[in-house]
Design an enzyme around this catalytic site. Structure first.
Site, PDB file in Angstrom:
ATOM      1  N   ALA A   7       5.128  -8.693  -0.023  1.00  0.00           N
ATOM      2  CA  ALA A   7       4.179  -7.745   0.224  1.00  0.00           C
ATOM      3  C   ALA A   7       3.000  -7.932  -0.658  1.00  0.00           C
ATOM      4  CB  ALA A   7       4.781  -6.492  -0.395  1.00  0.00           C
ATOM      5  N   THR A   8       3.152  -9.135  -1.694  1.00  0.00           N
ATOM      6  CA  THR A   8       1.938  -9.369  -2.634  1.00  0.00           C
ATOM      7  C   THR A   8       1.295 -10.236  -1.603  1.00  0.00           C
ATOM      8  OG1 THR A   8       3.232  -9.509  -4.557  1.00  0.00           O
ATOM      9  CG2 THR A   8       1.162 -10.970  -4.659  1.00  0.00           C
TER      10      THR A   8
ATOM     11  N   ASN B  47       5.472   2.450  -6.259  1.00  0.00           N
ATOM     12  CA  ASN B  47       6.465   1.879  -6.864  1.00  0.00           C
ATOM     13  C   ASN B  47       6.915   2.296  -8.054  1.00  0.00           C
ATOM     14  OD1 ASN B  47       3.775   0.842  -7.054  1.00  0.00           O
ATOM     15  ND2 ASN B  47       4.840  -0.877  -8.418  1.00  0.00           N
TER      16      ASN B  47
ATOM     17  N   GLN C 219       7.380  -0.110  -0.511  1.00  0.00           N
ATOM     18  CA  GLN C 219       8.387   1.001  -1.000  1.00  0.00           C
ATOM     19  C   GLN C 219       8.590   2.195  -0.027  1.00  0.00           C
ATOM     20  OE1 GLN C 219       9.914   1.049  -4.098  1.00  0.00           O
ATOM     21  NE2 GLN C 219       8.918  -0.709  -4.899  1.00  0.00           N
TER      22      GLN C 219
ATOM     23  N   SER D 213       8.120  -5.510   2.303  1.00  0.00           N
ATOM     24  CA  SER D 213       8.865  -6.345   1.478  1.00  0.00           C
ATOM     25  C   SER D 213      10.311  -6.415   1.684  1.00  0.00           C
ATOM     26  CB  SER D 213       8.517  -6.061  -0.077  1.00  0.00           C
ATOM     27  OG  SER D 213       9.140  -6.857  -0.846  1.00  0.00           O
TER      28      SER D 213
ATOM     29  N   HIS E 161      12.832  -7.398   0.043  1.00  0.00           N
ATOM     30  CA  HIS E 161      13.811  -7.107  -1.352  1.00  0.00           C
ATOM     31  C   HIS E 161      13.500  -5.526  -1.714  1.00  0.00           C
ATOM     32  CE1 HIS E 161      11.132  -7.672  -4.811  1.00  0.00           C
ATOM     33  NE2 HIS E 161      10.338  -8.378  -3.866  1.00  0.00           N
TER      34      HIS E 161
ATOM     35  N   THR F 242       6.097 -23.370   6.761  1.00  0.00           N
ATOM     36  CA  THR F 242       7.116 -23.169   7.584  1.00  0.00           C
ATOM     37  C   THR F 242       7.737 -21.800   7.550  1.00  0.00           C
ATOM     38  OG1 THR F 242       7.558 -25.685   7.210  1.00  0.00           O
ATOM     39  CG2 THR F 242       9.656 -24.102   7.764  1.00  0.00           C
TER      40      THR F 242
ATOM     41  N   CYS G 228       6.286  -4.264 -13.087  1.00  0.00           N
ATOM     42  CA  CYS G 228       5.281  -5.467 -13.146  1.00  0.00           C
ATOM     43  C   CYS G 228       4.405  -5.412 -14.402  1.00  0.00           C
ATOM     44  CB  CYS G 228       4.484  -4.743 -11.907  1.00  0.00           C
ATOM     45  SG  CYS G 228       5.358  -4.634 -10.403  1.00  0.00           S
TER      46      CYS G 228
HETATM   47  N1  PMP Z   1       3.746  -3.428  -3.224  1.00  0.00           N
HETATM   48  C1  PMP Z   1       4.438  -2.511  -3.835  1.00  0.00           C
HETATM   49  C2  PMP Z   1       4.357  -0.955  -3.710  1.00  0.00           C
HETATM   50  C3  PMP Z   1       5.478  -2.894  -4.652  1.00  0.00           C
HETATM   51  O1  PMP Z   1       6.476  -2.020  -5.131  1.00  0.00           O
HETATM   52  C4  PMP Z   1       5.770  -4.422  -4.611  1.00  0.00           C
HETATM   53  C5  PMP Z   1       6.861  -4.929  -5.631  1.00  0.00           C
HETATM   54  N2  PMP Z   1       7.083  -4.307  -6.834  1.00  0.00           N
HETATM   55  C6  PMP Z   1       4.710  -5.067  -4.172  1.00  0.00           C
HETATM   56  C7  PMP Z   1       3.777  -4.646  -3.407  1.00  0.00           C
HETATM   57  C8  PMP Z   1       5.193  -6.584  -4.336  1.00  0.00           C
HETATM   58  O2  PMP Z   1       5.985  -6.956  -3.086  1.00  0.00           O
HETATM   59  P1  PMP Z   1       6.621  -8.540  -3.390  1.00  0.00           P
HETATM   60  O3  PMP Z   1       7.639  -8.713  -4.558  1.00  0.00           O
HETATM   61  O4  PMP Z   1       7.394  -8.631  -2.180  1.00  0.00           O
HETATM   62  O5  PMP Z   1       5.493  -9.559  -3.367  1.00  0.00           O
END
Ligand code: PMP
Length: 377
Positions: free
Chosen positions: A70-71, A153, A181, A199, A201, A239, A326
């Site tokens: 997601a980042t 989150n 989330q 995301s 995970h 890839t 984070c």
């Molecule tokens: N957005 C939110 C709301 C998240 O909770 C997180 C992960 N803490 C991220 C973005 C980043 O996701 P990723 O670890 O998949 O880069």
């Protein structure tokens, strides 16, 4: 192993996702972009996974671009849309975000100041819900993009996306939702938004894979922020990692099938945990109350107890986080809790827990026993 209660940071991998991924590391290896049979089989597996993810969020598979998480999806959505506006002569220069967005949204947006964009942060209420009337005042015909997360989150607060979309649309602005989330936890219909980040995970899939939804109806498409071999419609070259994508697809399928059951399970365990704390006369405060937060998520304060010392003392028995993982290790208080109106002191007392699909009733009661021993009555 400690009882794992940090599903806000990462959820355990679903066994079904692990099984689905296994052959793609070795026995069925193939670059999905290669023309031979192994490559074509890998490509088919990637497309099956894309379709699974699309059905979780109600999109067309072709509207999804795989990213590393997601980042990266947030960076492409925000910086890519700003670049597209600059290149296509769209004159709007305001980007409105909620003040409690993940750092990958806030920092992507703030990085655009030097390119002439104005970043406006909308306040939230004491429950961590974006203030809709403030948002209404901040969104205007100057607004290029409104970015509001589905679920926070740190505190689990659910955002009023319908109202955000309506307001942004009325001003002719694009809408981005960081759904990291929310997807797999809430029935999200992203049909009305232009962009959404996902995301793996956070929904029992593997780490290192995510996706960006780009609506085919979006009036502006993000430009790429990286350049390379043109994969993923040129939006995210590189890839595509078949095993991770297959695991993500399998996780999305199970999340869709178990959406209600998972929510009921998580809600039941968090309620049991709180009940157990109460029965032991432990003093605690819930930062966000039930209807406003996603099932299984708790943001709690134990007055008089510093979160970092609780976490350290619970270390080998339960894995929980302070306000935000984070910002772990930093002395700065969580920007989310401060925006919600908590003091630095209250923020420093806050721990977060998440009861996931794989937690059990004994996990919930044992965790309450551990915490009651640490914080006392
Ligand atoms: N957005 C939110 C709301 C998240 O909770 C997180 C992960 N803490 C991220 C973005 C980043 O996701 P990723 O670890 O998949 O880069």
């Amino acid at each position: 192993m400690p009882i794992y209660l940090d599903g806000h940071s990462t959820t355990p991998l679903a066994p079904e996702a692990m099984e689905a991924m296994a052959p793609w590391w070795h026995a069925q290896v193939g670059n999905p972009h290669s023309p031979h049979l192994s490559g074509m089989l890998a490509s088919q597996a990637v497309e099956t996974a894309r379709a699974e993810l699309a059905s979780l969020i109600g999109s067309d598979p072709q509207e999804l671009v795989f990213t590393s998480g997601a980042t990266e999806a947030n960076n492409i959505a925000i910086r890519g849309i700003a670049l597209a506006a600059l290149e296509s002569g769209v004159g709007r220069r305001d980007i409105v975000v909620s003040a409690i967005e993940h750092k990958s949204v806030l920092s992507s947006a703030r990085s655009l100041r030097s390119a002439g964009f104005r970043i406006i942060e909308a306040p939230v209420d004491v429950n961590g819900i974006v203030d809709i009337s403030a948002l209404e005042r901040l969104v205007s015909t100057e607004t290029l993009l409104v970015s509001v997360m589905a679920v926070n989150n740190e505190v689990g607060s659910i955002q009023p996306l319908d109202q955000v979309v309506r307001m942004a649309r009325a001003a002719g602005a694009l809408v981005h939702v960081d759904a990291a989330q929310g997807a797999g936890k809430l029935p999200l219909d992203l049909a009305e938004v232009d962009l959404a980040s996902l995301s793996s995970h956070k929904m029992y899939g593997p780490m290192g894979i995510g996706a960006l939804f780009i609506s085919s109806a979006a009036p502006l498409r993000p430009l790429p922020v990286f350049f390379g071999g043109g994969q993923e419609a040129g939006i995210r070259p590189g890839t595509v990692p078949t095993p991770l994508v297959v695991g993500f697809g399998a996780a999305a399928k199970i999340s869709r099938e178990r959406l209600k059951a998972d929510a009921a399970h998580s809600a039941g365990l968090s309620a049991l945990f709180l009940e157990e704390l109460r029965s032991r006369q432990v003093q605690f405060i819930e930062n966000v109350s039930v209807p406003q937060r996603v099932s299984g998520s708790l943001s709690l304060r134990f007055p008089g107890n510093d979160a970092m010392s609780i976490i350290a003392r619970a270390g080998d028995r339960i894995s929980i986080s302070e306000g935000s993982a984070c910002t772990s290790g930093q002395i700065t208080a969580s920007h989310v809790l401060l925006e919600m109106g908590f003091t630095h002191h209250e923020a420093a007392e806050t721990v977060r827990l998440y009861f996931s699909r794989y937690n059990t009733e004994p996990d919930a009661t044992d965790a309450a026993v551990v915490l009651s021993e640490i914080v006392g009555r």
